[in-house]
Scaffold this motif. Structure first.
Motif, mmCIF file in Angstrom:
data_model
loop_
_atom_site.group_PDB
_atom_site.id
_atom_site.type_symbol
_atom_site.label_atom_id
_atom_site.label_comp_id
_atom_site.label_asym_id
_atom_site.label_seq_id
_atom_site.Cartn_x
_atom_site.Cartn_y
_atom_site.Cartn_z
ATOM 1 N N ASP A 46 0.899 -1.108 0.059
ATOM 2 C CA ASP A 46 -0.032 -0.098 0.010
ATOM 3 C C ASP A 46 0.823 1.245 -0.050
ATOM 4 N N HIS A 47 0.676 2.233 -1.079
ATOM 5 C CA HIS A 47 1.515 3.203 -1.071
ATOM 6 C C HIS A 47 1.456 4.317 -0.122
ATOM 7 N N VAL A 48 0.322 4.356 0.565
ATOM 8 C CA VAL A 48 -0.045 5.201 1.421
ATOM 9 C C VAL A 48 0.681 4.855 2.790
ATOM 10 N N LEU A 49 0.683 3.464 3.230
ATOM 11 C CA LEU A 49 1.404 3.091 4.328
ATOM 12 C C LEU A 49 2.894 3.087 3.981
ATOM 13 N N ALA A 50 3.483 2.932 2.799
ATOM 14 C CA ALA A 50 4.736 3.200 2.314
ATOM 15 C C ALA A 50 5.334 4.547 2.724
ATOM 16 N N ASP A 51 4.522 5.438 2.512
ATOM 17 C CA ASP A 51 4.835 6.856 2.544
ATOM 18 C C ASP A 51 5.058 7.310 4.102
ATOM 19 N N LEU A 52 3.838 6.816 4.968
ATOM 20 C CA LEU A 52 3.782 7.188 6.328
ATOM 21 C C LEU A 52 4.876 6.301 7.055
ATOM 22 N N LEU A 53 5.192 5.114 6.734
ATOM 23 C CA LEU A 53 6.130 4.520 7.549
ATOM 24 C C LEU A 53 7.407 5.030 7.077
#
Length: 357
Positions: free
Chosen positions: A186-193
């Motif tokens: 998931d790209h949003v999770l990748a960005d947040l992490l």
């Protein structure tokens, strides 16, 4: 969904600048906090009706030009598989129209060495210089981190154009928090992490809090999913710290549900780190010893003539450790202080070898 406004009032609180002090003080404080944070303050002030002067217009034009340059570089890599962009452009897409997310560098994560070197070759064909190499071993394989640089368009006002590539998504602290090679799907999770992972390099500041704010506002973060990912990637304590920074300034409706879900994994991760006893090399360890213990070593550029293939090869000879890469040779060192004679010898050896018929 109820959202929290991204406005100058919020930045006053995040930057701890009293509300009665004007935007000028806010800009000055932003400049002291981070080299690019003033872009966010100025763009918000303009969006809220402040008439920009020549200096403000120039700041925003330079930020826009920098973002456009990174977009060009991303487009040049678009046909190459196995390379993902994290943070910058995708986070910027969540910002309100006209509000500038600070533009610094461009971060790319490659699936493996072959994908990284293909991307690096493309970037070098566009005038980039491979400048800063780091190598480390994790999960039984060599990982590569490399910065490719272009001259600053205005060296008195901004840093060079910089693309950072790595074969590991999250490097941790090379101690209690290990390398985690893969990004979440998931790209949003990748960005947040990836924002949370920044905590291992520096303290969180206003940009990080605003990144979290816009992601919360987007509705793309489901608290339980975020907490599970934070647990898997060992980043729950950092997300709690980031959430604390934001909630000092704003009472976001999505903050408390996320905090509740993060509470248990954050406590468990703190306990795990406290109990961990990573094997660290002695302070004056050699390049080989550092690599064997999972610690990074650093490469000093020697030549730009690359070797054939799509991986880095380490050579040890005559008291030197060299990295032969597809974009040039590097002297590998274990410390920031390097004997000039060692560097000169390495440069002479590589230059003579490449000049030989």
């Amino acid at each position: 969904m109820t959202t929290a406004p991204l406005d100058l009032e919020l930045l006053h609180r995040l930057l701890d600048v009293p509300g009665h002090e004007g935007a000028y003080r806010l800009v000055r404080h932003a400049q002291q906090t981070s080299g690019t944070l003033a872009q966010l303050v100025v763009s918000l002030a303009v969006a809220e009706g402040t008439e920009p002067g020549s200096g403000s217009r120039d700041l925003l034009e330079r930020a826009s030009s920098r973002a456009a340059r990174y977009a060009e570089l991303r487009a040049a890599l678009a046909d190459l598989p196995g390379v993902a962009t994290v943070k910058g452009p995708s986070l910027a897409a969540h910002y309100p129209p006209g509000v500038r997310r600070p533009v610094g560098d461009l971060d790319l994560v490659a699936d493996d060495e072959a994908h990284l070197w293909r991307a690096v070759r493309t970037l070098c064909s566009l005038g980039g210089e491979p400048a800063e190499l780091s190598l480390f071993v994790a999960d039984g394989r060599l990982h590569v981190m490399l910065a490719v640089l272009w001259p600053s368009p205005d060296p008195l006002m901004e840093e060079e154009i910089r693309v950072e590539l790595c074969t590991a998504a999250f490097c941790g602290d090379f101690g209690a928090v290990p390398v985690r090679p893969k990004l979440p799907e998931d790209h949003v999770l990748a960005d947040l992490l990836s924002v949370a992972e920044e905590r291992f390099q520096r303290a969180f500041h206003t940009k990080d809090a605003v990144d979290l704010l816009v992601l919360l506002d987007s509705g793309a973060l489901e608290p339980k999913v975020v907490a599970d990912a934070a647990d898997t990637y060992l980043l729950a304590p950092e997300l709690v710290e980031l959430l604390d920074l934001l909630t000092v300034a704003v009472d976001h409706p999505q903050a408390e549900p996320l905090r509740r879900c993060l509470s248990a994994p954050a406590a468990a991760e703190r306990d795990r780190r406290a109990a961990a006893s990573p094997s660290l090399p002695e302070p004056d360890a050699s390049v080989s010893r550092r690599l064997e213990s999972g610690q990074p070593v650093w490469g000093m550029p020697l030549t730009r003539d690359g070797r054939a293939g799509e991986r880095c090869v380490i050579e040890r000879r005559d008291g030197m450790t060299l990295a032969r890469t597809p974009v040039g040779a590097f002297l590998l060192v274990a410390d920031e202080l390097v004997d000039p004679e060692l560097h000169a010898a390495a440069l002479a050896a590589v230059t003579d070898e490449e000049a030989a018929p």
